[in-house]
Design a protein around this motif. Structure first.
Motif, short mmCIF file in Angstrom:
data_model
loop_
_atom_site.label_atom_id
_atom_site.label_comp_id
_atom_site.label_asym_id
_atom_site.label_seq_id
_atom_site.Cartn_x
_atom_site.Cartn_y
_atom_site.Cartn_z
N UNK A 66 8.49 -8.24 -16.39
CA UNK A 66 8.42 -6.78 -16.46
C UNK A 66 6.97 -6.32 -16.61
N UNK A 67 6.20 -7.01 -17.43
CA UNK A 67 4.79 -6.65 -17.64
C UNK A 67 4.00 -6.77 -16.33
N UNK A 68 4.31 -7.81 -15.54
CA UNK A 68 3.61 -8.02 -14.25
C UNK A 68 3.87 -6.85 -13.31
N UNK A 69 5.14 -6.47 -13.16
CA UNK A 69 5.46 -5.39 -12.22
C UNK A 69 4.97 -4.03 -12.74
N UNK A 70 4.97 -3.83 -14.04
CA UNK A 70 4.46 -2.57 -14.60
C UNK A 70 2.97 -2.44 -14.35
N UNK A 71 2.24 -3.53 -14.56
CA UNK A 71 0.78 -3.53 -14.39
C UNK A 71 0.37 -3.30 -12.94
N UNK A 72 1.12 -3.91 -12.00
CA UNK A 72 0.69 -3.89 -10.59
C UNK A 72 1.60 -3.01 -9.71
N UNK A 73 2.37 -2.14 -10.33
CA UNK A 73 3.30 -1.31 -9.57
C UNK A 73 2.59 -0.50 -8.49
N UNK A 74 1.41 0.02 -8.81
CA UNK A 74 0.69 0.86 -7.85
C UNK A 74 0.19 0.07 -6.64
N UNK A 75 0.07 -1.25 -6.80
CA UNK A 75 -0.38 -2.10 -5.70
C UNK A 75 0.79 -2.65 -4.89
N UNK A 76 1.91 -2.89 -5.55
CA UNK A 76 3.03 -3.55 -4.89
C UNK A 76 3.90 -2.58 -4.09
N UNK A 77 3.88 -1.32 -4.47
CA UNK A 77 4.68 -0.32 -3.73
C UNK A 77 3.88 0.19 -2.54
N UNK A 78 3.92 -0.58 -1.47
CA UNK A 78 3.18 -0.20 -0.27
C UNK A 78 3.85 -0.80 0.96
N UNK A 79 3.35 -0.44 2.12
CA UNK A 79 3.92 -0.91 3.38
C UNK A 79 3.90 -2.46 3.44
N UNK A 80 4.98 -3.10 3.94
CA UNK A 80 5.05 -4.56 4.00
C UNK A 80 3.88 -5.22 4.75
#
Length: 290
Positions: A66-80
């Motif tokens: 959960x900490x990983x996805x919270x920290x990098x959410x702004x980077x991971x939510x993008x075009x494939x």
């Protein structure tokens, strides 16, 4: 001692003394008392090594993920097309063999391993299923052999054939160059967007040069939490097993078999066959899997 006395013509007592003196020169294993005292004196703690499974149980838990996805959410939510993963796999087979034991001899009898150089391949691809050419790490070569120049991959070399800090820095340059070309094939709305490269937490990734060089080329390097790649890294979850299987079962065509026999050494023949298997296995990986 008696043989020593006979060879150098000394009396037995003198020869025995010399042999004892020679034996005293051999290094001895330190006793546990000495090791414990030395560790205590130097502030060293002795611990039983953790197994991989134990480390995974300790570090791979819901809070870490959960900490990983919270920290990098702004980077991971993008075009494939902008999300990339790269990881390495070895050419060596991990298959284990039974050992035959002769009841009259304590020495094990095993099958001989083929002359197989240790070669590592790094395989980059994105969430849209686009692959880059393999990044191949050869074992201790100063010059690229002529027979390997026809393969569509990037070669580098290191003494052990593994990925080190310096090799990862070279990979960051290779990856940046390939991404610059790849951007031209993207829609104009995506060409200048930040690319994200996801990699594992191996110590070779901790290079300030690699991080800064990638950043200068509008690429963000993100590492997965330690001991979590078996559930988080796309390569480990979806690609690695099938790729490794195709590498170990790959077969040369009849024409290539004849060509390989013309190579000067068995090491060169094994190296060519291994590179062919790695490149062919990667090329035949389905975009559905990626």
């Amino acid at each position: 001692a008696w043989e020593l006395a006979t060879i150098i013509k000394l009396d037995f007592t003198r020869a025995k003394h010399i042999k004892k003196m020679i034996n005293g020169l051999y290094p001895r294993m330190p006793c546990s008392t000495w090791i414990n005292h030395m560790c205590e004196k130097n502030g060293i703690v002795i611990k039983t090594p953790q197994t991989l499974e134990a480390a995974r149980k300790k570090h791979c838990h819901i809070n870490a993920i959960r900490a990983f996805f919270t920290k990098h959410e702004h980077l991971l939510k993008r075009d494939p097309h902008l999300l990339w993963n790269a990881d390495e796999t070895s050419s060596a087979s991990s298959r284990k063999y039974k050992v035959l034991m002769n009841s009259f001899n304590i020495s094990p009898i095993t099958t001989l391993r083929p002359i197989e150089p240790h070669i590592t391949g790094v395989f980059p691809y994105n969430a849209a299923g686009y692959q880059l050419d393999p990044f191949i790490i050869l074992h201790d070569l100063m010059h690229l052999p002529e027979e390997l120049k026809s393969f569509n991959c990037f070669f580098t070399s290191q003494k052990s054939g593994w990925c080190t800090l310096k090799i990862f820095e070279i990979f960051s340059i290779y990856f940046s160059n390939k991404i610059s070309v790849y951007r031209q094939s993207l829609p104009k709305t995506l060409r200048n967007e930040t690319m994200v490269l996801l990699v594992d937490n191996h110590s070779s990734r901790f290079s300030s040069f690699a991080v800064e060089y990638l950043r200068q080329n509008n690429i963000r390097l993100v590492t997965f939490p330690p001991h979590c790649t078996h559930v988080l890294q796309p390569f480990d979850v979806c690609v690695a097993r099938g790729l490794k299987s195709r590498i170990t079962t790959s077969k040369l065509t009849e024409d290539l078999k004849r060509y390989v026999t013309t190579l000067p050494t068995k090491a060169a023949q094994a190296r060519y066959s291994t590179i062919y298997a790695m490149v062919n296995a990667w090329k035949t990986t389905s975009t559905t899997v990626l």
